[in-house]
Design an enzyme around this catalytic site. Structure first.
Site, mmCIF file in Angstrom:
data_model
loop_
_atom_site.group_PDB
_atom_site.id
_atom_site.type_symbol
_atom_site.label_atom_id
_atom_site.label_comp_id
_atom_site.label_asym_id
_atom_site.label_seq_id
_atom_site.Cartn_x
_atom_site.Cartn_y
_atom_site.Cartn_z
ATOM 1 N N GLU A 129 0.751 -1.311 0.099
ATOM 2 C CA GLU A 129 -0.028 0.130 -0.011
ATOM 3 C C GLU A 129 0.741 1.427 0.004
ATOM 4 O O GLU A 129 1.856 1.140 0.676
ATOM 5 C CB GLU A 129 -0.855 -0.050 1.335
ATOM 6 C CG GLU A 129 -2.046 -1.143 1.036
ATOM 7 C CD GLU A 129 -2.722 -1.061 2.333
ATOM 8 O OE1 GLU A 129 -2.746 -0.214 3.279
ATOM 9 O OE2 GLU A 129 -3.653 -2.065 2.686
ATOM 10 N N HIS B 59 -8.170 0.983 2.124
ATOM 11 C CA HIS B 59 -8.067 0.881 3.447
ATOM 12 C C HIS B 59 -8.893 2.054 4.259
ATOM 13 O O HIS B 59 -8.159 2.762 4.901
ATOM 14 C CB HIS B 59 -6.483 1.302 3.823
ATOM 15 C CG HIS B 59 -6.048 0.601 4.732
ATOM 16 N ND1 HIS B 59 -4.725 -0.124 5.210
ATOM 17 C CD2 HIS B 59 -6.449 0.382 6.167
ATOM 18 C CE1 HIS B 59 -4.613 -0.542 6.428
ATOM 19 N NE2 HIS B 59 -5.743 -0.523 6.907
#
Length: 529
Positions: free
Chosen positions: A264, A282
């Site tokens: 990420e 997220h």
């Protein structure tokens, strides 16, 4: 007296900023500073406290420039963006807010499951394009379906509660979940293979550790029920993403809804663009309520520490008053090390932990020591455990904690003995603190020994037969790994023995395999402290 200075380098609520100001702290609020590494590094030396979310990376290089820093407060549970070892080495307390976003994350998982069941994002996108594809987006009910939860701790148990409200059957795989706790929250405790075979939906709620990495591997996914739908709002890395993509393409996996990814920010991913995959960036903790909760908590915790010395929700230090600290600190370190030693060697569900405090140490405040010991026991499997949350997490999982005080002195004026209890065995490790303030292990499995715990170690159970020490030394020598210390203890001549070795480098998989293959070795495990 000069007011402590706090830097807020990520977006925090105005309420949190005002708490710092109302308590009399000197606050600098620059919510975008966390993304400017160079400027942050230039400024950090001026501050006593640093309040962050996820954008700021408190690396070892940044911490090295933080000459005055006393505390880092993370508004949220995850501290992946903080170098805990570097902070600890500099005497910086690292705090988090472990329970502030639990409900929000659980609700996101339920939302993802419902969206997956009814293909809501795909149907919405199609309708926005002016299409009317009712037959294309045939969904399934969650009513009377089986939800398999992997990891049934704080968030997982909330998901279970919501799913039961939707009239789903809930099964759970969690080595730390007791039968009593499972009965209390209304779930059926099962093994992973059973969960895979029975679950119509799977939701993951476990931290990412070496034990849980790729818990849904290609092999595990192949055992899953045909058409299963998978939700992950926990941590990237719990699922083998390439294997999941193959399962989705083949139709064996019915769909996936992912809020987290192995890397990420996820700008590219093998799962992107697949029709039966829902992705969010997220967002598990992304609600106004959760952001407010964790921001307010971190402001209150940091203020209490900087003004009063009170320590709450610390990752790397227990709750200890200023008066107790000099006496307790080495014993707290010993308790955490004993717990970590036992926790890393335990691969089956823990039923209880028994801790004996004998001699002069029994006269001290043992609560921080017990908290440190439990954090050490649980952290190898659960990771996001601190000395404040450890007791609550142990209770949630039905792990009993017993403390015993004794005045006996024996050979040592004081010692601590920790025993981990499972259905299969009881295993103990004991230690003391020498006059120089350095903790030492003095007994393992009731075999007397004497060694310090260092960063890279190996624990070996072996037969007490000639040739083992030479073979081990040859093996590590061939691998170019230096032995720092070598400690050997045995029950009796020719019987079972224990070897604890400190090495100057991490134990690789190759070395571990070769040591395990030695004819005298019964078991070998690597340890990291």
């Amino acid at each position: 007296m000069t007011a402590p200075k706090v830097l807020i380098s990520d977006a925090l609520s105005e309420t949190a900023v005002q708490i710092f100001k109302d308590r009399g702290l000197d606050v600098t609020f620059e919510p975008k500073l966390g993304k400017d590494k160079e400027r942050l590094a230039e400024m950090i030396g001026e501050f006593d406290g640093l309040a962050i979310r996820s954008a700021t990376k408190a690396t070892d290089k940044l911490i090295a420039k933080a000459d005055k820093l006393k505390v880092i407060g993370r508004a949220g549970i995850g501290v992946d963006n903080v170098d805990i070892k570097a902070a600890t080495a500099r005497g910086i307390i690292v705090m988090n807010t472990p329970f502030g976003n639990s409900i929000t994350t659980a609700e996101h998982a339920i939302s993802m499951m419902m969206a997956l069941a009814r293909q809501i994002p795909q149907a919405s996108a199609s309708t926005h394009l002016g299409k009317w594809e009712k037959s294309k987006f045939m969904g399934v009910e969650v009513f009377n379906k089986t939800l398999g939860i992997i990891g049934c701790g704080n968030i997982g148990s909330i998901v279970a509660d919501r799913a039961i409200g939707l009239k789903m059957r809930v099964i759970a795989f969690d080595p730390f979940l007791s039968e009593e706790r499972a009965l209390e929250i209304g779930v059926e405790k099962v093994q992973l293979d059973q969960l895979l075979a029975r679950a119509d939906f799977i939701s993951l709620h476990t931290p990412l550790t070496e034990k849980t990495r790729n818990v849904l591997s290609a092999k595990a996914l192949s055992k899953a029920k045909q058409g299963v739908r998978i939700v992950n709002c926990a941590r990237g890395g719990l699922i083998d993403e390439a294997a999941l993509a193959e399962g989705l393409k083949s139709g064996h996996i019915g769909g996936a809804a992912l809020d987290v990814f192995a890397e990420e920010p996820a700008e590219e991913n093998v799962l992107f663009g697949m029709d039966n995959v829902i992705c969010t960036p997220h967002l598990g903790a992304a609600t106004g309520e959760a952001q407010e909760n964790v921001a307010v908590q971190v402001a209150e915790q940091m203020s209490d520490y900087l003004l009063k010395g009170a320590i709450t929700n610390a990752i790397n230090f227990p709750s200890i008053s200023g008066e107790e600290a000099p006496l307790l600190t080495p014993w707290v370190k010993l308790a955490e090390q004993l717990g970590s030693f036992a926790g890393q060697l335990t691969s089956v569900p823990i039923k209880g932990v028994h801790i004996e405090y004998c001699g002069d140490v029994a006269k001290l405040n043992i609560k921080p020591m017990t908290a440190a010991a439990m954090a050490g026991v649980l952290r190898p499997s659960l990771q996001d455990v601190n000395m404040v949350s450890a007791s609550a997490i142990a209770k949630d999982r039905g792990i009993g904690v017993e403390e015993m005080l004794c005045s006996e002195h024996h050979v040592y004026d004081s010692y601590v003995k920790l025993t981990v209890k499972t259905d299969e065995y009881h295993r103990s490790v004991a230690g003391t603190v020498f006059a120089d303030g350095r903790p030492r292990v003095i007994q393992v499995r009731n075999i007397n020994m004497d060694f310090e715990l260092t960063q890279h170690m190996m624990f070996i159970r072996n037969e007490d037969k000639p040739g083992f020490i030479g073979s081990f030394g040859q093996l590590t020598g061939d691998a170019g790994v230096n032995i720092a210390t070598f400690n050997l203890g045995r029950e009796k001549a020719g019987g079972d023995a224990i070897t604890v070795v400190a090495l100057d480098a991490p134990v690789s998989d190759e070395i571990l395999e070769k040591v395990t293959a030695l004819p005298q070795v019964l078991r070998a495990r690597r340890l990291e402290f």
